[in-house]
Design a protein around this motif. Structure first.
Motif, mmCIF file in Angstrom:
data_model
loop_
_atom_site.group_PDB
_atom_site.id
_atom_site.type_symbol
_atom_site.label_atom_id
_atom_site.label_comp_id
_atom_site.label_asym_id
_atom_site.label_seq_id
_atom_site.Cartn_x
_atom_site.Cartn_y
_atom_site.Cartn_z
ATOM 1 N N LYS A 176 1.342 1.790 -12.851
ATOM 2 C CA LYS A 176 2.532 2.127 -12.452
ATOM 3 C C LYS A 176 3.402 0.992 -11.845
ATOM 4 O O LYS A 176 4.320 1.133 -11.503
ATOM 5 C CB LYS A 176 2.481 3.242 -11.374
ATOM 6 N N HIS A 230 -2.017 -2.598 -12.378
ATOM 7 C CA HIS A 230 -1.939 -1.172 -12.403
ATOM 8 C C HIS A 230 -0.987 -0.577 -13.113
ATOM 9 O O HIS A 230 0.208 -1.166 -13.385
ATOM 10 C CB HIS A 230 -1.650 -0.834 -10.678
ATOM 11 N N GLU A 273 5.039 11.186 -9.825
ATOM 12 C CA GLU A 273 4.797 10.860 -11.259
ATOM 13 C C GLU A 273 5.807 9.839 -11.792
ATOM 14 O O GLU A 273 5.473 9.004 -12.486
ATOM 15 C CB GLU A 273 4.511 12.274 -12.220
ATOM 16 N N ASP A 333 0.830 -1.250 -0.022
ATOM 17 C CA ASP A 333 -0.027 -0.179 0.021
ATOM 18 C C ASP A 333 0.899 1.177 -0.065
ATOM 19 O O ASP A 333 0.564 2.178 -0.541
ATOM 20 C CB ASP A 333 -1.089 -0.064 1.074
ATOM 21 N N SER A 382 -2.933 -6.233 -7.682
ATOM 22 C CA SER A 382 -2.108 -5.085 -8.050
ATOM 23 C C SER A 382 -1.450 -4.983 -9.207
ATOM 24 O O SER A 382 -1.022 -4.122 -9.625
ATOM 25 C CB SER A 382 -1.100 -4.940 -6.780
ATOM 26 N N PHE A 430 2.259 1.880 -3.367
ATOM 27 C CA PHE A 430 1.421 2.749 -4.275
ATOM 28 C C PHE A 430 1.011 4.194 -3.857
ATOM 29 O O PHE A 430 0.933 5.032 -4.770
ATOM 30 C CB PHE A 430 -0.085 1.962 -4.175
ATOM 31 N N GLU A 431 1.038 4.587 -2.661
ATOM 32 C CA GLU A 431 1.022 5.925 -2.092
ATOM 33 C C GLU A 431 2.132 6.443 -2.790
ATOM 34 O O GLU A 431 1.872 7.723 -3.304
ATOM 35 C CB GLU A 431 1.131 5.808 -0.806
ATOM 36 N N TYR A 435 7.862 4.654 -9.821
ATOM 37 C CA TYR A 435 7.103 3.351 -10.313
ATOM 38 C C TYR A 435 7.081 2.156 -9.447
ATOM 39 O O TYR A 435 8.280 2.404 -8.280
ATOM 40 C CB TYR A 435 7.825 3.038 -11.728
ATOM 41 N N ASP A 464 1.651 7.081 -6.524
ATOM 42 C CA ASP A 464 0.708 8.083 -6.735
ATOM 43 C C ASP A 464 1.010 9.518 -6.433
ATOM 44 O O ASP A 464 0.597 10.399 -7.487
ATOM 45 C CB ASP A 464 -0.611 7.768 -5.746
ATOM 46 N N LYS A 465 1.796 9.773 -5.575
ATOM 47 C CA LYS A 465 2.107 10.927 -5.167
ATOM 48 C C LYS A 465 3.300 11.528 -6.204
ATOM 49 O O LYS A 465 3.390 12.896 -6.459
ATOM 50 C CB LYS A 465 2.727 10.999 -3.897
#
Ligand SMILES: [Zn+2]
Ligand SMILES: [Zn+2]
Length: 270
Positions: free
Chosen positions: A98, A96, A66, A56, A93, A59-60, A69, A63-64
Protein backbone atom coordinates in the motif's frame (compact mmCIF):
# COMPACT_ATOMS: atom_id res chain seq x y z
CA UNK A 1 -20.58 22.14 6.88
CA UNK A 2 -21.09 23.73 3.43
CA UNK A 3 -22.64 21.45 0.81
CA UNK A 4 -20.11 19.42 -1.16
CA UNK A 5 -20.50 19.73 -4.95
CA UNK A 6 -22.56 16.86 -6.32
CA UNK A 7 -20.53 15.06 -8.96
CA UNK A 8 -21.85 11.59 -8.21
CA UNK A 9 -22.71 11.12 -11.89
CA UNK A 10 -19.11 11.41 -13.10
CA UNK A 11 -18.28 7.85 -14.05
CA UNK A 12 -14.53 7.99 -13.35
CA UNK A 13 -14.91 9.63 -9.96
CA UNK A 14 -11.78 11.44 -8.87
CA UNK A 15 -8.63 10.73 -6.85
CA UNK A 16 -7.29 13.04 -4.15
CA UNK A 17 -3.60 12.54 -4.89
CA UNK A 18 -2.41 14.22 -1.68
CA UNK A 19 -4.44 14.36 1.54
CA UNK A 20 -3.16 14.29 5.12
CA UNK A 21 -5.70 12.24 7.07
CA UNK A 22 -4.11 11.95 10.50
CA UNK A 23 -6.26 12.04 13.62
CA UNK A 24 -4.38 15.06 14.93
CA UNK A 25 -6.10 17.11 12.20
CA UNK A 26 -9.58 15.57 12.29
CA UNK A 27 -9.88 14.22 15.85
CA UNK A 28 -13.10 12.26 16.33
CA UNK A 29 -14.39 13.34 12.91
CA UNK A 30 -11.72 11.39 11.06
CA UNK A 31 -14.06 8.55 10.14
CA UNK A 32 -16.89 10.86 8.98
CA UNK A 33 -14.45 12.92 6.91
CA UNK A 34 -13.26 9.77 5.09
CA UNK A 35 -16.84 8.57 4.57
CA UNK A 36 -17.80 11.99 3.14
CA UNK A 37 -14.93 11.71 0.68
CA UNK A 38 -16.06 8.36 -0.70
CA UNK A 39 -19.72 9.48 -0.67
CA UNK A 40 -18.71 12.48 -2.81
CA UNK A 41 -17.30 10.15 -5.50
CA UNK A 42 -13.65 10.39 -4.49
CA UNK A 43 -12.47 6.88 -5.39
CA UNK A 44 -8.95 6.64 -3.99
CA UNK A 45 -6.76 8.80 -1.76
CA UNK A 46 -2.99 9.03 -1.29
CA UNK A 47 -2.04 9.93 2.29
CA UNK A 48 1.60 11.12 2.18
CA UNK A 49 4.11 10.68 4.97
CA UNK A 50 5.49 13.68 6.85
CA UNK A 51 7.77 12.07 9.46
CA UNK A 52 8.72 8.71 10.93
CA UNK A 53 6.61 9.07 14.07
CA UNK A 54 3.24 9.18 12.28
CA UNK A 55 4.06 6.28 9.98
CA UNK A 56 2.29 3.70 12.12
CA UNK A 57 -0.96 5.64 11.94
CA UNK A 58 -0.65 5.97 8.16
CA UNK A 59 -0.43 2.16 7.97
CA UNK A 60 -3.43 1.78 10.30
CA UNK A 61 -5.53 4.01 8.04
CA UNK A 62 -4.39 2.15 4.92
CA UNK A 63 -5.19 -1.18 6.60
CA UNK A 64 -8.67 -0.02 7.52
CA UNK A 65 -9.59 1.54 4.16
CA UNK A 66 -8.97 -0.45 0.99
CA UNK A 67 -8.89 2.68 -1.19
CA UNK A 68 -6.49 4.76 0.89
CA UNK A 69 -2.77 4.44 0.09
CA UNK A 70 0.25 6.03 1.68
CA UNK A 71 3.56 7.66 1.01
CA UNK A 72 6.57 7.12 3.24
CA UNK A 73 8.76 10.15 3.74
CA UNK A 74 9.94 13.12 5.75
CA UNK A 75 8.57 16.57 4.94
CA UNK A 76 11.17 19.35 4.42
CA UNK A 77 9.81 21.12 7.51
CA UNK A 78 10.85 18.04 9.50
CA UNK A 79 14.15 17.42 7.73
CA UNK A 80 15.96 18.16 11.00
CA UNK A 81 14.56 14.86 12.35
CA UNK A 82 16.46 12.87 9.70
CA UNK A 83 18.76 10.21 11.18
CA UNK A 84 19.94 6.71 10.40
CA UNK A 85 17.15 5.23 12.51
CA UNK A 86 14.55 7.33 10.63
CA UNK A 87 16.01 6.17 7.34
CA UNK A 88 15.94 2.54 8.55
CA UNK A 89 12.28 2.87 9.57
CA UNK A 90 11.35 4.30 6.18
CA UNK A 91 13.31 1.57 4.44
CA UNK A 92 11.62 -1.21 6.35
CA UNK A 93 8.20 0.20 5.34
CA UNK A 94 8.76 0.91 1.68
CA UNK A 95 8.19 -2.55 0.26
CA UNK A 96 4.61 -2.72 1.66
CA UNK A 97 2.07 -2.98 -1.16
CA UNK A 98 0.00 0.00 0.00
CA UNK A 99 3.04 2.28 -0.03
CA UNK A 100 2.81 3.96 -3.41
CA UNK A 101 5.46 6.69 -3.14
CA UNK A 102 8.44 8.11 -1.33
CA UNK A 103 7.35 11.38 0.21
CA UNK A 104 6.42 13.87 0.75
CA UNK A 105 9.92 15.20 0.64
CA UNK A 106 11.57 18.21 -0.91
CA UNK A 107 12.65 21.75 -0.19
CA UNK A 108 10.81 24.64 1.43
CA UNK A 109 12.89 27.82 1.60
CA UNK A 110 9.81 29.92 2.37
CA UNK A 111 9.27 28.66 5.90
CA UNK A 112 12.77 27.25 6.53
CA UNK A 113 11.63 25.17 9.54
CA UNK A 114 14.75 23.06 8.92
CA UNK A 115 18.02 24.43 7.58
CA UNK A 116 18.81 24.38 3.89
CA UNK A 117 21.54 21.76 4.44
CA UNK A 118 19.21 19.51 6.46
CA UNK A 119 16.55 19.75 3.77
CA UNK A 120 18.94 18.96 0.93
CA UNK A 121 20.40 15.98 2.81
CA UNK A 122 16.98 14.48 3.62
CA UNK A 123 15.83 15.02 0.02
CA UNK A 124 18.90 13.34 -1.44
CA UNK A 125 18.50 10.33 0.85
CA UNK A 126 14.82 10.02 -0.14
CA UNK A 127 15.71 10.26 -3.82
CA UNK A 128 18.02 7.28 -3.24
CA UNK A 129 15.16 5.38 -1.57
CA UNK A 130 12.88 6.17 -4.50
CA UNK A 131 15.43 4.68 -6.90
CA UNK A 132 16.14 1.68 -4.68
CA UNK A 133 12.46 0.75 -4.23
CA UNK A 134 11.23 1.87 -7.65
CA UNK A 135 8.51 4.08 -6.15
CA UNK A 136 7.79 7.61 -7.38
CA UNK A 137 8.66 10.76 -5.45
CA UNK A 138 6.10 13.17 -4.00
CA UNK A 139 8.00 16.45 -4.12
CA UNK A 140 7.13 19.49 -2.02
CA UNK A 141 8.89 22.56 -3.42
CA UNK A 142 8.44 26.10 -2.27
CA UNK A 143 10.80 28.89 -3.33
CA UNK A 144 13.47 26.31 -4.18
CA UNK A 145 13.09 25.58 -7.89
CA UNK A 146 16.74 26.30 -8.75
CA UNK A 147 17.95 23.84 -6.12
CA UNK A 148 15.49 21.18 -7.29
CA UNK A 149 16.86 21.69 -10.78
CA UNK A 150 20.45 21.27 -9.59
CA UNK A 151 19.75 18.19 -7.45
CA UNK A 152 17.59 16.49 -10.08
CA UNK A 153 20.24 17.03 -12.74
CA UNK A 154 22.44 14.56 -10.82
CA UNK A 155 19.86 11.85 -11.59
CA UNK A 156 19.08 12.70 -15.21
CA UNK A 157 16.33 10.57 -16.72
CA UNK A 158 16.00 8.37 -13.63
CA UNK A 159 13.45 10.13 -11.42
CA UNK A 160 9.66 9.87 -11.55
CA UNK A 161 7.05 11.54 -9.44
CA UNK A 162 4.86 14.53 -8.83
CA UNK A 163 5.41 18.16 -7.91
CA UNK A 164 2.58 18.41 -5.42
CA UNK A 165 0.67 21.60 -4.51
CA UNK A 166 2.22 23.39 -7.45
CA UNK A 167 3.02 27.04 -6.75
CA UNK A 168 5.38 27.82 -9.62
CA UNK A 169 4.56 29.97 -12.63
CA UNK A 170 4.57 29.18 -16.34
CA UNK A 171 8.32 29.67 -16.71
CA UNK A 172 9.07 27.21 -13.93
CA UNK A 173 6.58 24.80 -15.48
CA UNK A 174 8.36 24.95 -18.85
CA UNK A 175 11.65 24.08 -17.18
CA UNK A 176 10.06 21.15 -15.31
CA UNK A 177 8.99 19.59 -18.62
CA UNK A 178 12.50 18.07 -18.83
CA UNK A 179 11.60 15.77 -15.90
CA UNK A 180 9.31 12.74 -15.92
CA UNK A 181 6.99 14.37 -13.40
CA UNK A 182 3.31 15.12 -12.90
CA UNK A 183 2.03 18.49 -11.72
CA UNK A 184 -0.60 18.52 -8.99
CA UNK A 185 -2.83 21.47 -8.15
CA UNK A 186 -4.38 22.14 -4.74
CA UNK A 187 -6.94 24.66 -3.47
CA UNK A 188 -4.38 27.41 -4.03
CA UNK A 189 -5.27 27.42 -7.74
CA UNK A 190 -8.81 28.54 -6.79
CA UNK A 191 -7.61 31.67 -4.95
CA UNK A 192 -8.36 34.91 -6.85
CA UNK A 193 -4.80 36.23 -6.39
CA UNK A 194 -3.16 33.03 -7.72
CA UNK A 195 -2.91 34.32 -11.29
CA UNK A 196 0.58 32.97 -12.10
CA UNK A 197 -0.39 29.51 -10.81
CA UNK A 198 -3.64 29.63 -12.81
CA UNK A 199 -1.67 30.55 -15.91
CA UNK A 200 0.52 27.49 -15.36
CA UNK A 201 -2.59 25.33 -14.79
CA UNK A 202 -3.86 26.27 -18.25
CA UNK A 203 -0.69 24.92 -19.83
CA UNK A 204 0.07 21.64 -18.07
CA UNK A 205 -0.10 18.71 -20.46
CA UNK A 206 -3.40 16.93 -19.71
CA UNK A 207 -1.46 13.67 -19.35
CA UNK A 208 0.60 15.21 -16.52
CA UNK A 209 -2.22 16.79 -14.52
CA UNK A 210 -3.22 15.76 -10.98
CA UNK A 211 -5.53 17.23 -8.34
CA UNK A 212 -5.24 17.19 -4.57
CA UNK A 213 -6.50 18.90 -1.46
CA UNK A 214 -3.34 18.81 0.72
CA UNK A 215 -5.91 18.81 3.54
CA UNK A 216 -6.28 19.83 6.32
CA UNK A 217 -4.73 23.08 4.99
CA UNK A 218 -5.44 25.23 1.95
CA UNK A 219 -9.21 24.85 1.65
CA UNK A 220 -10.39 26.02 -1.79
CA UNK A 221 -11.92 29.47 -2.24
CA UNK A 222 -15.53 28.22 -1.88
CA UNK A 223 -14.76 26.95 1.62
CA UNK A 224 -11.75 29.12 2.39
CA UNK A 225 -10.75 29.44 6.02
CA UNK A 226 -12.36 26.11 6.95
CA UNK A 227 -10.62 22.86 7.62
CA UNK A 228 -9.97 21.23 4.27
CA UNK A 229 -10.91 17.61 3.47
CA UNK A 230 -10.73 15.25 0.46
CA UNK A 231 -14.35 15.78 -0.68
CA UNK A 232 -13.33 19.38 -1.48
CA UNK A 233 -11.02 18.13 -4.23
CA UNK A 234 -14.01 18.65 -6.51
CA UNK A 235 -13.63 22.43 -6.10
CA UNK A 236 -10.08 22.15 -7.44
CA UNK A 237 -11.30 20.09 -10.41
CA UNK A 238 -14.05 22.66 -11.07
CA UNK A 239 -11.48 25.43 -11.20
CA UNK A 240 -9.20 23.49 -13.55
CA UNK A 241 -12.15 22.82 -15.87
CA UNK A 242 -12.95 26.55 -15.90
CA UNK A 243 -9.33 27.60 -16.49
CA UNK A 244 -8.82 25.08 -19.27
CA UNK A 245 -12.28 25.61 -20.79
CA UNK A 246 -13.18 21.97 -20.64
CA UNK A 247 -15.69 19.87 -18.71
CA UNK A 248 -15.17 18.65 -15.18
CA UNK A 249 -15.80 15.14 -16.52
CA UNK A 250 -12.68 15.44 -18.66
CA UNK A 251 -10.57 16.80 -15.83
CA UNK A 252 -11.77 14.05 -13.49
CA UNK A 253 -11.15 11.33 -16.08
CA UNK A 254 -7.63 12.58 -16.84
CA UNK A 255 -6.60 13.13 -13.23
CA UNK A 256 -7.96 9.73 -12.19
CA UNK A 257 -6.11 7.93 -14.97
CA UNK A 258 -2.91 9.90 -14.30
CA UNK A 259 -2.92 9.19 -10.56
CA UNK A 260 -3.43 5.47 -11.26
CA UNK A 261 -0.52 5.45 -13.71
CA UNK A 262 1.86 7.34 -11.43
CA UNK A 263 1.06 5.51 -8.20
CA UNK A 264 0.14 2.17 -9.82
CA UNK A 265 -3.29 2.19 -8.16
CA UNK A 266 -5.81 -0.46 -9.23
CA UNK A 267 -8.69 0.32 -11.56
CA UNK A 268 -12.01 0.14 -9.74
CA UNK A 269 -15.30 -1.18 -11.00
CA UNK A 270 -17.98 1.48 -10.77
ZN1 LIG B 1 3.68 19.67 0.78
ZN1 LIG C 1 1.35 17.67 2.05
Amino acid sequence: MPPIPDYASITTGIIDSHAHLLKEYFADEQFEMIERAFASNVRQIVNPGINATSLDELFEIADKYEHIYLGVGVHPHEANTWSQSVEDKLKSSLAHKKVVAVGECGLDFFYNHSTREEQIHALRRQIELSLEFGKPLIIHCRDAWADIDTIFSDYKGKLKGVFHCYTGDLNVLKNLAQFDFYISFSGIVTFPNAKPIQEAARHVDIERLLVETDCPYLAPQAVRGQRNEPSYVWYVAEKLAELRQTSIDQIAAACTANARTLFKLPELAR
